[in-house]
Design an enzyme around this catalytic site. Sequence first.
Site, short mmCIF file in Angstrom:
data_model
loop_
_atom_site.label_atom_id
_atom_site.label_comp_id
_atom_site.label_asym_id
_atom_site.label_seq_id
_atom_site.Cartn_x
_atom_site.Cartn_y
_atom_site.Cartn_z
N ALA A 1 3.79 8.76 12.23
CA ALA A 1 3.42 7.39 11.82
C ALA A 1 4.61 6.47 11.99
CB ALA A 1 2.96 7.39 10.37
N GLY B 1 0.79 -1.22 0.00
CA GLY B 1 0.00 0.00 0.00
C GLY B 1 0.82 1.28 0.00
N GLY C 1 4.58 -3.41 9.46
CA GLY C 1 4.78 -4.66 8.71
C GLY C 1 5.07 -5.84 9.63
N GLU C 2 6.11 -5.70 10.44
CA GLU C 2 6.50 -6.82 11.31
C GLU C 2 5.73 -6.92 12.63
OE1 GLU C 2 11.24 -6.97 10.52
OE2 GLU C 2 10.25 -5.04 10.75
#
Lengths: 306, 246
Positions: free
Chosen positions: A262, A38, A266-267
Site C-alpha cells: 500500500a 481514517g 493524501g497528497e
Amino acid sequence: MASQIWSGNGMPPAYALVKINPDGTATVITGTQDIGTGTRTVLAQIAAEELGFALEKISVELGDTQTGPYAPLSAGSMTVASVGPAVRLAAHEARQQLLDVAAQVLEVPRESLTIADGLLHSSALPKPVAVHEVLKNLENFMIIGRGARAPNPEDVTVNTFGAQFAEVLVDTETGEVKVERIVAVHDSGRVINPLTLSSQIEGGIIQGLGYALFEQRVLDRDTGIVVNDNLENYKVPTALDVPEIVFEMVDRPDPKANNLGAKGVGEPPIIPTAAAIANAVANALGVRIYELPITRERVLKALGKV
Amino acid sequence: MRSFEHVNASDIQTAIALLREPHTEAIAGGTDLLGELKARLRSPKRLVNIKTLSELHEIGYSPQMGLRIGALVTLAQIEQHPAIRERFSLLAQAASSAATPQLRNMGTVGGNLCQKPRCWYYRNKLFHCWLKGGEKCFAEDGENKYHAILGADRCHAVHPSDLAPALMALDATIRVVGPDLDGEISLAELYTKPTESHRQMTILGPGELITEIRVPTPQQNSRGSLSQGDGAPVLVLCTRERGRAA
C-alpha cells in the site's frame, strides 16, 4: 486532463505494538494520529487480518509517544505506508506467540493450528476453540508483539500515479468558471479501505479546486500586510462549489513498496486537479491562462475583454 | 474583545435615551458588531440590547398598505416569508444571497442596512484608516479591486448591504425614531458620503434607530433579478412599461 506522480512510499522509523488481551480482543498501540483520514480504521483492519480476529475485536490506541512507540505524523502521504507495515509485523509477532501458547495449552502440534475469526482451528481438535478460552486460565501472562517499519527498497523508486479529467463551463461575459465534473483515477498500491481512500481522493480534489479557482493571498502593496487573512475574503471551496466527482480505484498492490503493497493517497489527488481544470479552461476558451487562481478577471483579460 | 456592560432596553424610548450616552452601541443580531468588537475596531463601554423590543419583530402585508417589516426581523424570516417570496421576490433573493444561513438566522434587516463596510483596510486593525479616525484611505492607492471608484471622496469603501439595493429599487422607505425625531424617509436618503465631521455611511446620529421598513406593493408586471459577482451585487428591476436598474 492532467497526471500525477508522487512518492507516497512512507519510511522508517515507525513502530507499533499489538497486545492480545485475555478476553480475546487485541489492542494496537502506536504514536501516530488520526486527523480524520481514517488511520484508526485502516490500522485495525491490518491487525485484524494478520491476527485472524474479527475487526470489532481490535481497538487502536493512538497519539501517545510518551508511553507508546514512536510513529510519524498524519502528513506527507506517509502514515499508512509507514505505520501500517509496522502494525502488520507487530500483529504477526503476537500471532506467533499466541500459536506457541495455544499449542501447549491445547496439546496439539503447533503447525496444525490456524486462526480465523477469533477461533483456533486444528485437525487435532474435535472442534474449534475460541482464543479467549485458551488465554483465560493463564492469569497475567501477556502477549505483546512488536513491529518496526523496514527500510525502503534500494533498487527502485516507489511512486504513486494518477490522472484527472475536468469538464468546465466558462461564462465568457462574466469570466466565471464552473467545474461540472472531475473524473479521477489513482494508483496508490493496495486499497485497504475503499471508503477512506475515496474520501481522501474527494478531499484532495476539493483542495485542488480551491487552488485552481479561489485561493489567493492579497498583500497590501505598500506594507506587505495580508489584507484577506480571513475566510471571508480568502475563499476556499464550500459544499456548493463541489462538482460531481467520479473516482475509479486502481487496486494494484506494489510488492516492492512494503509488506502491505500500500502507498500514500493524501497528497496525490491534490496534484493534478488545478492543471486539469486549467487545461479544460484553455480547451474551452482557445487561450491559455498561466496563473492561478483562474479568477474572473484573468479569464476576461485572457479573452481581451478588460 | 474588551469587556462591556450589557443592558436590555424595555421600550423604544428607554433604548433611545440609553443610546444617547457616549461609548454606547445598540446590539440586535450582533453579527456585524461582534466582529468589530473582536477586532477591537470599536470598544463601547455599554451595549443596549434592542432585541427585547417585541413590536419591531413583525412582518405585515396587505395589497393596499404594502409591506411593513419591523427592523428586528431577521434575514431568514424575510427569505422565507410567503408574501415576500410571492410579491417581493427581489427582496427574498437579496436576503437569501447575504452571508450564510447561520448569519441570516441572527442578522436583522435594521442591522443589515446600518452595517459597517467590509473594506479589508477598515476591518484590519493594523490599518488606522480615515473612516476609523485616521489620516488616509489605504484603498485609494492600495488593493482596491472591490472598492468604489466613482463618487468616492475621502473613503473608497462600498456599503455591503445586499438588501439595500433591492429595497431601493422597490422604493422602500424607513421609519426613523430618535431623541427629537419620528419620521419617514426614503431608504436612499439614509445613506451619505462620509465627511470630515461625520465619518459614517448613514445619516443616523446617536440614539437614532430604524424601527420599520415600508415597501409599496410593486406593479404586477414588474420583475427583479439579482446577481452576485466577486464584489457588490448587481441588480435589475424591470416593469413592462419602463426599465430601470439600480
